[in-house]
Design a protein around this motif. Structure first.
Motif, mmCIF file in Angstrom:
data_model
loop_
_atom_site.group_PDB
_atom_site.id
_atom_site.type_symbol
_atom_site.label_atom_id
_atom_site.label_comp_id
_atom_site.label_asym_id
_atom_site.label_seq_id
_atom_site.Cartn_x
_atom_site.Cartn_y
_atom_site.Cartn_z
ATOM 1 N N ARG A 74 0.838 -1.213 0.000
ATOM 2 C CA ARG A 74 0.000 0.000 0.000
ATOM 3 C C ARG A 74 0.866 1.253 0.000
ATOM 4 N N HIS A 75 1.895 1.235 0.820
ATOM 5 C CA HIS A 75 2.795 2.385 0.899
ATOM 6 C C HIS A 75 3.492 2.613 -0.447
ATOM 7 N N GLN A 76 3.959 1.545 -1.078
ATOM 8 C CA GLN A 76 4.632 1.669 -2.373
ATOM 9 C C GLN A 76 3.673 2.219 -3.423
ATOM 10 N N SER A 77 2.406 1.813 -3.336
ATOM 11 C CA SER A 77 1.402 2.312 -4.275
ATOM 12 C C SER A 77 1.245 3.823 -4.127
ATOM 13 N N VAL A 78 1.187 4.294 -2.896
ATOM 14 C CA VAL A 78 1.083 5.736 -2.639
ATOM 15 C C VAL A 78 2.335 6.450 -3.140
ATOM 16 N N VAL A 79 3.492 5.884 -2.868
ATOM 17 C CA VAL A 79 4.757 6.481 -3.314
ATOM 18 C C VAL A 79 4.792 6.545 -4.841
ATOM 19 N N ASN A 80 4.404 5.451 -5.502
ATOM 20 C CA ASN A 80 4.424 5.422 -6.967
ATOM 21 C C ASN A 80 3.466 6.446 -7.559
ATOM 22 N N LYS A 81 2.275 6.589 -6.968
ATOM 23 C CA LYS A 81 1.327 7.588 -7.454
ATOM 24 C C LYS A 81 1.902 8.992 -7.288
ATOM 25 N N HIS A 82 2.566 9.221 -6.168
ATOM 26 C CA HIS A 82 3.179 10.528 -5.934
ATOM 27 C C HIS A 82 4.280 10.789 -6.971
ATOM 28 N N ILE A 83 5.085 9.790 -7.235
ATOM 29 C CA ILE A 83 6.160 9.940 -8.222
ATOM 30 C C ILE A 83 5.571 10.228 -9.602
ATOM 31 N N GLU A 84 4.506 9.496 -9.992
ATOM 32 C CA GLU A 84 3.866 9.736 -11.279
ATOM 33 C C GLU A 84 3.323 11.157 -11.366
ATOM 34 N N LYS A 85 2.709 11.627 -10.272
ATOM 35 C CA LYS A 85 2.184 12.994 -10.269
ATOM 36 C C LYS A 85 3.315 14.004 -10.420
ATOM 37 N N GLN A 86 4.420 13.749 -9.723
ATOM 38 C CA GLN A 86 5.564 14.662 -9.810
ATOM 39 C C GLN A 86 6.135 14.664 -11.225
ATOM 40 N N GLU A 87 6.275 13.474 -11.823
ATOM 41 C CA GLU A 87 6.808 13.395 -13.183
ATOM 42 C C GLU A 87 5.891 14.097 -14.166
ATOM 43 N N LEU A 88 4.583 13.889 -14.016
ATOM 44 C CA LEU A 88 3.631 14.541 -14.897
ATOM 45 C C LEU A 88 3.663 16.054 -14.705
ATOM 46 N N SER A 89 3.774 16.486 -13.459
ATOM 47 C CA SER A 89 3.860 17.916 -13.179
ATOM 48 C C SER A 89 5.111 18.519 -13.819
ATOM 49 N N LEU A 90 6.228 17.815 -13.704
ATOM 50 C CA LEU A 90 7.456 18.297 -14.341
ATOM 51 C C LEU A 90 7.309 18.353 -15.853
ATOM 52 N N LEU A 91 6.676 17.325 -16.410
ATOM 53 C CA LEU A 91 6.456 17.285 -17.851
ATOM 54 C C LEU A 91 5.571 18.448 -18.295
ATOM 55 N N ILE A 92 4.498 18.691 -17.564
ATOM 56 C CA ILE A 92 3.592 19.792 -17.895
ATOM 57 C C ILE A 92 4.328 21.128 -17.796
ATOM 58 N N ASN A 93 5.099 21.285 -16.722
ATOM 59 C CA ASN A 93 5.862 22.530 -16.565
ATOM 60 C C ASN A 93 6.850 22.719 -17.702
ATOM 61 N N GLU A 94 7.516 21.647 -18.085
ATOM 62 C CA GLU A 94 8.486 21.755 -19.171
ATOM 63 C C GLU A 94 7.787 22.059 -20.494
#
Length: 184
Positions: free
Chosen positions: A70-90
Motif C-alpha cells: 500500500r505504501h509503495q502504491s502511494v509512493v508510486n502515485k506521488h512519483i507519477e504525479k511529480q513526473e507529470l507535473s514536471l512534464l507539464i511545466n516543461e
C-alpha cells in the motif's frame, strides 16, 4: 540459547519465503521480517504458545507486506504525479515554438508508432489529432459512417497505447492541443 533465539532460527527462513510471495524484493521482505521479530522481542510475544506464536508471526509478516505494498502504491502515485507535473511545466515552459527535450526524444517514437498503424487507422489519427477534425467531420470528409470513424479511431489509439508510454501519449495529445491553439 535463549527462547527468542530458538524462535528466530526456527521461523526466520519460513517467514522470509512467505513474505516473498507478496513482495519480490528480498531486502524489503528481510526488513519486514526483522521488524516483526523486533516487535516480538519488545513485547515479549515469544512467551506465547507455539501455535499462537506461529500464527502471530505469519499474520504479522503478511500484514507488514500488505502495508508495504500500500505504501509503495502511494509512493508510486506521488512519483507519477511529480513526473507529470514536471512534464507539464516543461511543456509550458518550452511552449513558445521550441520543442522541449522530452518532446524531441519522444517525437520520433510517436511518429514511428503512427507510421506502423494500418493505413485507415493512421488516416484517422492524422485527421483527428493533427488536423483537429471531429469524428463527424471526418465521416463527412471521407464519406463513411460515423461509427466506422469511431471504431477505427478507437483501434488506432488502442494500438498506440500498446507501443507508447503514458508520457508519449500525453505528449501526442498535448501537441494536438497546442497545434489547435496555434492554428485556430
Amino acid at each position: 540459547m535463549s527462547t527468542f533465539d530458538q524462535i528466530f532460527l526456527k521461523y526466520y527462513h519460513s517467514l522470509l519465503l512467505y513474505g516473498l510471495k507478496f513482495i519480490r524484493d528480498e531486502n524489503d521482505v528481510h526488513d519486514i521480517v526483522q521488524e516483526v521479530f523486533v516487535t516480538v522481542w519488545e513485547k515479549e510475544k515469544y512467551t506465547f504458545s507455539d501455535a499462537h506464536l506461529k500464527s502471530y508471526l505469519f499474520n504479522s509478516v503478511r500484514n507488514g507486506c500488505l502495508n508495504h505494498i500500500r505504501h509503495q502504491s502511494v509512493v508510486n502515485k506521488h512519483i507519477e504525479k511529480q513526473e507529470l507535473s514536471l512534464l507539464i511545466n516543461e511543456l509550458n515552459f518550452y511552449g513558445s515554438g521550441e520543442k522541449s527535450l522530452i518532446e524531441k526524444e519522444s517525437l520520433k517514437e510517436i511518429y514511428a508508432a503512427i507510421e506502423s498503424l494500418p493505413p485507415k487507422q493512421k488516416e484517422m489519427i492524422e485527421l483527428s489529432r493533427f488536423e483537429g477534425l471531429k469524428n463527424k467531420e471526418i465521416a463527412e470528409k471521407l464519406g463513411i459512417p460515423l461509427r466506422t470513424v469511431e471504431t477505427r479511431l478507437f483501434r488506432a489509439l488502442s494500438g498506440l497505447r500498446k507501443v507508447l508510454t503514458g508520457k508519449q501519449i500525453y505528449i501526442l495529445l498535448n501537441l494536438v492541443v497546442r497545434h489547435k491553439a496555434d492554428n485556430p
